[in-house]
Design a protein around this motif. Structure first.
Motif, PDB file in Angstrom:
ATOM      1  N   PRO A 275      -5.284  72.828  55.323  1.00  0.00           N
ATOM      2  CA  PRO A 275      -4.673  72.398  56.585  1.00  0.00           C
ATOM      3  C   PRO A 275      -4.204  73.612  57.395  1.00  0.00           C
ATOM      4  N   HIS A 277      -2.170  73.798  59.720  1.00  0.00           N
ATOM      5  CA  HIS A 277      -0.753  73.812  60.131  1.00  0.00           C
ATOM      6  C   HIS A 277       0.100  74.685  59.210  1.00  0.00           C
ATOM      7  N   ARG A 280       0.959  78.006  60.653  1.00  0.00           N
ATOM      8  CA  ARG A 280       1.951  78.096  61.728  1.00  0.00           C
ATOM      9  C   ARG A 280       3.275  78.591  61.176  1.00  0.00           C
ATOM     10  N   ASN A 281       3.432  78.483  59.889  1.00  0.00           N
ATOM     11  CA  ASN A 281       4.638  78.949  59.222  1.00  0.00           C
ATOM     12  C   ASN A 281       4.560  80.466  59.066  1.00  0.00           C
ATOM     13  N   SER A 518       9.818  74.891  60.861  1.00  0.00           N
ATOM     14  CA  SER A 518       8.686  75.513  61.534  1.00  0.00           C
ATOM     15  C   SER A 518       8.745  77.016  61.548  1.00  0.00           C
TER      16      SER A 518
END
Length: 536
Positions: A275, A277, A280-281, A518
């Motif tokens: 993934p 996403h 993004r971390n 986040s």
């Protein structure tokens, strides 16, 4: 976490609460099973590498020798992300057991191989299983042990690595000399049987229930092609083919196109293999960079340090694993200390920074070695590098796992492992190409090129047969080659240092339910409005 207690105690609902001693014992037993599996994965290549000359002498096919290693490496690297995702989707235990069984089947078949073609194919099967071993160990540890407590076990994992690197060549040589090369594969069976039995009996993980599961076949295929192309470029470039040859250029184009297509596919997939996403971390992305760079340095050092000590310092190849003892012991001790401090304080940002600084310093010192450097001096330099690696090896995985939600633990573990694997592939290829080129140039300049035209890596017995002048020229050339290789490693280590500086100190997950913020780490689930993390 309630789920973590269930994971270690099995049917937690039928047992009275408040028994931390029993829970800790359960975790220790599971950790023992996982460490045996980890040892199984790490020992294999080291044992088989020692047996390779005998294998070639029996089966023939010298021209295909490199494929015995390449097939295993390719299968391992390509399957690692897939195993991680399957564990997230279908449950960690069943997928992990499947990987162990597949690895053992590949081991048996490899031991029964009658020609080099069969051996290469069976090694690929073994590699497919191996891809699930390391990522399975890391993901299960991530499920069972909260990041705040995981430092207690870092020394254990570092110790397993040290045992494998020191004992692998010794065990491989002993088995090959006394039992035959086929037992270098069959030796996996008793260890694997113990691991399989212990994992089956003592590992109890709550099941994850998901509906409408759909495997991302397109993403898996594109990622496999991309990783295969990358590994082949780093394996063949500068050895089988020139770096600017048509084959290498085509592989680079295929790799870039496949990975580009993979990113597009993952953006649309319902259950992506990796993934996007998670990148993004900030902490996860930075730890991926640090893991890549530490893999680049670690495996380059493991390759060239024994070569330098054998060729320049006259050490015996028989005890090649012992030559790395200063580095490995330092790595193990420092990893244990860092883990204990992390557990007691919850602080970890200083360790990637310290590790990167010591890694750069150690590599720079190693680049200063020449024909007059003593074993004591080189041992001290190796200890500095080992201390740096000790701060980095487990902290990178710890921070990466702390940066994602529990449902993504498998893909986070597999992605971090994959980046380290790819880093090692690039490190061996780039440092190897620079080393070989420098050795050949120096030998040509000193009039000894003809004596080593076929190899830039002569062993001790071959060196003894060379005339004194040629041997001295070769020793100077090897020290010059290690100088440039380790200097490049130090430069790469600077990138890891820069990435480490930007890591954000986020509290490690402990006893309470948490999710991932986040900006890089965990925050209380209640504050984030997120669901309680699921265990697999």
């Amino acid at each position: 976490m309630a789920e973590l207690k269930k994971a270690t105690d099995g049917e937690a609902g039928d047992r009275p609460a408040g028994k931390p001693g029993k829970q800790q014992r359960s975790v220790r037993v599971v950790m023992l099973a996982l460490m045996i599996t980890m040892l199984l994965a790490m020992l294999d290549n080291l044992i088989v590498g020692t047996a390779m000359p005998t294998i070639v002498g029996d089966l023939g096919g010298l021209e295909h020798l490199s494929w015995v290693v390449t097939a295993y490496t390719l299968a391992t690297a390509a399957s690692t992300p897939i195993w991680g995702k399957l564990g997230d989707m279908y449950g960690r235990k069943g997928v992990f057991l499947t990987a162990i069984v597949l690895f053992l089947i590949g081991s048996v078949l490899s031991g029964m191989a009658q020609d080099m073609g069969q051996l290469i194919g069976f090694r690929a099967i073994q590699g497919l299983g191996a891809g699930g071993l390391m990522v399975g160990v890391m993901a299960i540890i991530g499920d069972l042990v909260p990041p705040r407590e995981r430092g207690k076990y870092q020394g254990m994992m570092a110790g397993v690595m040290a045992i494998a690197m020191i004992g692998g060549p010794l065990v491989g040589g002993t088995i090959t000399d006394h039992l035959g090369w086929r037992w270098s594969f069959y030796i996996n069976l008793p260890l694997g049987a113990v691991a399989l039995t212990m994992v089956t009996l003592v590992l109890h993980l709550p099941k994850r229930e998901r509906t409408e599961l759909k495997i991302d076949y397109l993403g898996a295929g594109l990622l496999t092609v991309g990783i295969t192309a990358i590994v082949l470029v780093t394996t063949w470039g500068g050895s089988e083919y020139d770096w600017n040859s048509a084959v290498i250029m085509e592989l680079i184009a295929i790799g870039v196109a496949s990975l580009g297509g993979f990113v597009l596919a993952e953006m649309k997939a319902a259950e992506p293999i990796i993934p996007l996403h998670i990148f993004r971390n900030r902490n996860f992305t930075l730890m991926s960079v640090v893991g890549f760079m530490s893999g680049f340095v670690m495996f380059g050092a493991v390759l060239f340090l024994p070569l330098y000590q054998q060729s320049v310092q006259g050490a015996s190849a028989t005890n090649s694993g012992l030559l790395l003892l200063p580095m490995l012991l330092s790595m193990m001790v420092v990893s244990l200390i860092a883990g204990r401090v992390t557990t007691s304080t919850g602080k970890y940002k200083i360790f990637p920074i310290l590790g990167s600084v010591l890694m750069v310093a150690g590599l720079f010192l190693l680049s200063r070695m020449d024909t007059g450097t003593t074993r004591l001096t080189s041992g001290i330099y190796m200890a500095v590098l080992g201390a740096g690696m000790g701060f980095l090896m487990q902290i990178t995985m710890l921070v990466a796992q702390n940066s994602v939600e529990m449902k993504d633990m498998g893909v986070a573990s597999s992605a971090t492992t994959l980046f380290r694997t790819l880093g090692s592939s690039f490190g061996v290829a780039i440092m190897g190409a620079l080393f070989t080129g420098r050795v050949q140039d120096e030998m040509a300049a000193r009039g000894g090129g003809a004596a080593t035209a076929k190899s830039a890596q002569l062993d001790a017995s071959s060196l003894a047969k060379l005339p004194d002048a040629v041997r001295e020229a070769y020793q100077f050339a090897v020290s010059s080659g290690t100088h440039i290789a380790f200097l490049v490693g130090a430069s790469v280590g600077v990138i890891a240092l820069i990435a480490s500086v930007f890591v954000k100190e986020v509290p490690l997950r402990g006893a309470g339910p948490e999710t991932t913020s986040s900006d890089g780490g965990a925050e209380p689930a209640a504050a984030a409005g997120a669901k309680q993390p699921e265990a697999v």
